[in-house]
Design a protein around this motif. Structure first.
Motif, PDB file in Angstrom:
ATOM      1  N   GLU A   1      55.826  14.349  88.591  1.00 41.05           N
ATOM      2  CA  GLU A   1      55.678  12.980  89.081  1.00 41.05           C
ATOM      3  C   GLU A   1      54.354  12.351  88.658  1.00 41.05           C
ATOM      4  O   GLU A   1      54.306  11.156  88.359  1.00 41.05           O
ATOM      5  CB  GLU A   1      55.830  12.950  90.603  1.00 41.05           C
ATOM      6  N   ILE A   2      53.295  13.142  88.598  1.00 34.02           N
ATOM      7  CA  ILE A   2      51.995  12.620  88.146  1.00 34.02           C
ATOM      8  C   ILE A   2      52.096  12.156  86.693  1.00 34.02           C
ATOM      9  O   ILE A   2      51.658  11.061  86.344  1.00 34.02           O
ATOM     10  CB  ILE A   2      50.883  13.679  88.302  1.00 34.02           C
ATOM     11  N   ILE A   3      52.682  12.993  85.853  1.00 31.94           N
ATOM     12  CA  ILE A   3      52.820  12.632  84.437  1.00 31.94           C
ATOM     13  C   ILE A   3      53.749  11.434  84.292  1.00 31.94           C
ATOM     14  O   ILE A   3      53.451  10.496  83.542  1.00 31.94           O
ATOM     15  CB  ILE A   3      53.321  13.830  83.606  1.00 31.94           C
ATOM     16  N   GLN A   4      54.855  11.444  85.023  1.00 29.51           N
ATOM     17  CA  GLN A   4      55.799  10.327  84.944  1.00 29.51           C
ATOM     18  C   GLN A   4      55.128   9.018  85.345  1.00 29.51           C
ATOM     19  O   GLN A   4      55.294   8.000  84.676  1.00 29.51           O
ATOM     20  CB  GLN A   4      57.001  10.572  85.843  1.00 29.51           C
ATOM     21  N   LEU A   5      54.372   9.033  86.414  1.00 26.24           N
ATOM     22  CA  LEU A   5      53.692   7.822  86.874  1.00 26.24           C
ATOM     23  C   LEU A   5      52.726   7.305  85.816  1.00 26.24           C
ATOM     24  O   LEU A   5      52.707   6.109  85.502  1.00 26.24           O
ATOM     25  CB  LEU A   5      52.953   8.087  88.187  1.00 26.24           C
ATOM     26  N   ARG A   6      51.937   8.200  85.231  1.00 24.87           N
ATOM     27  CA  ARG A   6      51.001   7.801  84.171  1.00 24.87           C
ATOM     28  C   ARG A   6      51.735   7.190  82.987  1.00 24.87           C
ATOM     29  O   ARG A   6      51.306   6.178  82.427  1.00 24.87           O
ATOM     30  CB  ARG A   6      50.176   8.998  83.696  1.00 24.87           C
ATOM     31  N   LEU A   7      52.821   7.815  82.581  1.00 22.36           N
ATOM     32  CA  LEU A   7      53.595   7.301  81.444  1.00 22.36           C
ATOM     33  C   LEU A   7      54.201   5.943  81.755  1.00 22.36           C
ATOM     34  O   LEU A   7      54.155   5.033  80.927  1.00 22.36           O
ATOM     35  CB  LEU A   7      54.694   8.294  81.061  1.00 22.36           C
ATOM     36  N   ASP A   8      54.766   5.815  82.940  1.00 20.48           N
ATOM     37  CA  ASP A   8      55.390   4.546  83.327  1.00 20.48           C
ATOM     38  C   ASP A   8      54.373   3.412  83.351  1.00 20.48           C
ATOM     39  O   ASP A   8      54.641   2.316  82.856  1.00 20.48           O
ATOM     40  CB  ASP A   8      56.072   4.671  84.693  1.00 20.48           C
ATOM     41  N   VAL A   9      53.191   3.666  83.904  1.00 21.71           N
ATOM     42  CA  VAL A   9      52.143   2.642  83.961  1.00 21.71           C
ATOM     43  C   VAL A   9      51.706   2.240  82.547  1.00 21.71           C
ATOM     44  O   VAL A   9      51.415   1.077  82.287  1.00 21.71           O
ATOM     45  CB  VAL A   9      50.940   3.137  84.800  1.00 21.71           C
ATOM     46  N   ALA A  10      51.710   3.204  81.621  1.00 18.53           N
ATOM     47  CA  ALA A  10      51.305   2.926  80.244  1.00 18.53           C
ATOM     48  C   ALA A  10      52.412   2.256  79.431  1.00 18.53           C
ATOM     49  O   ALA A  10      52.191   1.893  78.275  1.00 18.53           O
ATOM     50  CB  ALA A  10      50.860   4.218  79.558  1.00 18.53           C
ATOM     51  N   GLY A  11      53.596   2.100  80.008  1.00 18.44           N
ATOM     52  CA  GLY A  11      54.669   1.413  79.305  1.00 18.44           C
ATOM     53  C   GLY A  11      55.668   2.311  78.607  1.00 18.44           C
ATOM     54  O   GLY A  11      56.568   1.832  77.922  1.00 18.44           O
ATOM     55  N   TYR A  12      55.527   3.615  78.763  1.00 15.19           N
ATOM     56  CA  TYR A  12      56.494   4.543  78.175  1.00 15.19           C
ATOM     57  C   TYR A  12      57.700   4.657  79.098  1.00 15.19           C
ATOM     58  O   TYR A  12      57.626   4.364  80.286  1.00 15.19           O
ATOM     59  CB  TYR A  12      55.883   5.936  78.003  1.00 15.19           C
ATOM     60  N   HIS A  13      58.790   5.136  78.551  1.00 14.46           N
ATOM     61  CA  HIS A  13      59.971   5.453  79.350  1.00 14.46           C
ATOM     62  C   HIS A  13      60.019   6.971  79.443  1.00 14.46           C
ATOM     63  O   HIS A  13      60.160   7.648  78.420  1.00 14.46           O
ATOM     64  CB  HIS A  13      61.237   4.903  78.688  1.00 14.46           C
ATOM     65  N   SER A  14      59.864   7.525  80.647  1.00 14.47           N
ATOM     66  CA  SER A  14      59.859   8.974  80.789  1.00 14.47           C
ATOM     67  C   SER A  14      61.246   9.499  81.129  1.00 14.47           C
ATOM     68  O   SER A  14      61.990   8.897  81.895  1.00 14.47           O
ATOM     69  CB  SER A  14      58.848   9.407  81.849  1.00 14.47           C
ATOM     70  N   VAL A  15      61.571  10.611  80.509  1.00 17.56           N
ATOM     71  CA  VAL A  15      62.817  11.322  80.752  1.00 17.56           C
ATOM     72  C   VAL A  15      62.401  12.705  81.223  1.00 17.56           C
ATOM     73  O   VAL A  15      61.551  13.348  80.598  1.00 17.56           O
ATOM     74  CB  VAL A  15      63.658  11.426  79.457  1.00 17.56           C
ATOM     75  N   MET A  16      62.978  13.151  82.330  1.00 18.22           N
ATOM     76  CA  MET A  16      62.511  14.396  82.921  1.00 18.22           C
ATOM     77  C   MET A  16      63.580  15.473  82.930  1.00 18.22           C
ATOM     78  O   MET A  16      64.765  15.173  83.054  1.00 18.22           O
ATOM     79  CB  MET A  16      62.043  14.132  84.347  1.00 18.22           C
ATOM     80  N   ALA A  17      63.107  16.712  82.811  1.00 19.03           N
ATOM     81  CA  ALA A  17      63.963  17.883  82.960  1.00 19.03           C
ATOM     82  C   ALA A  17      63.153  18.919  83.728  1.00 19.03           C
ATOM     83  O   ALA A  17      61.962  19.088  83.476  1.00 19.03           O
ATOM     84  CB  ALA A  17      64.381  18.431  81.601  1.00 19.03           C
ATOM     85  N   ARG A  18      63.793  19.598  84.670  1.00 13.83           N
ATOM     86  CA  ARG A  18      63.085  20.593  85.478  1.00 13.83           C
ATOM     87  C   ARG A  18      63.345  22.008  85.000  1.00 13.83           C
ATOM     88  O   ARG A  18      62.711  22.944  85.481  1.00 13.83           O
ATOM     89  CB  ARG A  18      63.474  20.435  86.943  1.00 13.83           C
ATOM     90  N   THR A  19      64.259  22.175  84.056  1.00 14.65           N
ATOM     91  CA  THR A  19      64.531  23.497  83.490  1.00 14.65           C
ATOM     92  C   THR A  19      64.603  23.385  81.967  1.00 14.65           C
ATOM     93  O   THR A  19      64.840  22.313  81.424  1.00 14.65           O
ATOM     94  CB  THR A  19      65.875  24.075  83.991  1.00 14.65           C
ATOM     95  N   GLY A  20      64.426  24.510  81.319  1.00 15.76           N
ATOM     96  CA  GLY A  20      64.531  24.529  79.865  1.00 15.76           C
ATOM     97  C   GLY A  20      65.937  24.198  79.393  1.00 15.76           C
ATOM     98  O   GLY A  20      66.113  23.469  78.414  1.00 15.76           O
ATOM     99  N   GLN A  21      66.940  24.718  80.092  1.00 21.68           N
ATOM    100  CA  GLN A  21      68.323  24.457  79.701  1.00 21.68           C
ATOM    101  C   GLN A  21      68.652  22.975  79.795  1.00 21.68           C
ATOM    102  O   GLN A  21      69.289  22.414  78.916  1.00 21.68           O
ATOM    103  CB  GLN A  21      69.297  25.274  80.565  1.00 21.68           C
ATOM    104  N   ALA A  22      68.184  22.321  80.859  1.00 28.02           N
ATOM    105  CA  ALA A  22      68.421  20.878  81.006  1.00 28.02           C
ATOM    106  C   ALA A  22      67.759  20.117  79.859  1.00 28.02           C
ATOM    107  O   ALA A  22      68.323  19.155  79.334  1.00 28.02           O
ATOM    108  CB  ALA A  22      67.894  20.385  82.353  1.00 28.02           C
ATOM    109  N   ALA A  23      66.577  20.560  79.456  1.00 32.01           N
ATOM    110  CA  ALA A  23      65.882  19.908  78.347  1.00 32.01           C
ATOM    111  C   ALA A  23      66.640  20.089  77.039  1.00 32.01           C
ATOM    112  O   ALA A  23      66.827  19.132  76.285  1.00 32.01           O
ATOM    113  CB  ALA A  23      64.461  20.469  78.212  1.00 32.01           C
TER     114      ALA A  23
END
Length: 139
Positions: free
Chosen positions: A21-43
């Motif tokens: 969530e910390i990384i996502q928030l930083r990316l969102d504020v900077a204008g990036y679109h973040s896509v998240m995965a919590r496991t390697g398989q999901a990624a």
């Protein structure tokens, strides 16, 4: 070099919800679109259907290592050029060597500041868009 970051997709592969969530928030504020995965398989599954501008991956995921995620990218010839950052609480020289051998362009240890992660992402993207002649690494 400045370039427009709005809409660039950055994939974050991290099992720790707080760090994610910390990384996502930083990316969102900077204008990036973040896509998240919590496991390697999901990624790996997500990466089979889209190509992010950059990948941030944790070394120690619950189902596979970040190195295995990077290795899976090398199997798909169109995916292997994704600028990648490997992160972990502890990184040994062997981990860094394997990560670089699998295509990672940067490695960093946790904890890190929000400013540091954004600097690293900026470097990843700048290297990805720089002409080949300008991407000479200076030591």
């Amino acid at each position: 070099m400045n370039f427009d970051t709005r809409g660039l997709k950055i994939m974050i592969v991290e099992h720790d919800r707080t760090i994610l969530e910390i990384i996502q928030l930083r990316l969102d504020v900077a204008g990036y679109h973040s896509v998240m995965a919590r496991t390697g398989q999901a990624a790996v599954e997500a990466l089979s259907s889209f190509r992010p501008a950059a990948l941030i991956v944790e070394l120690n995921l619950p189902d596979m290592s970040g190195l295995q995620v990077l290795a899976s990218l090398n199997r798909g010839s169109d995916q292997c050029a994704i600028p990648s950052l490997l992160m972990a609480r502890q990184l040994g020289a062997g981990d860094v060597q394997r990560a670089v051998g699998l295509g990672a362009r940067d490695c960093m240890t946790k904890p890190f500041s929000g400013a540091e992660i954004m600097t690293r992402i900026g470097r990843l993207l700048a290297r990805a868009t720089a002409p080949a002649a300008a991407s000479v690494v200076r030591v």
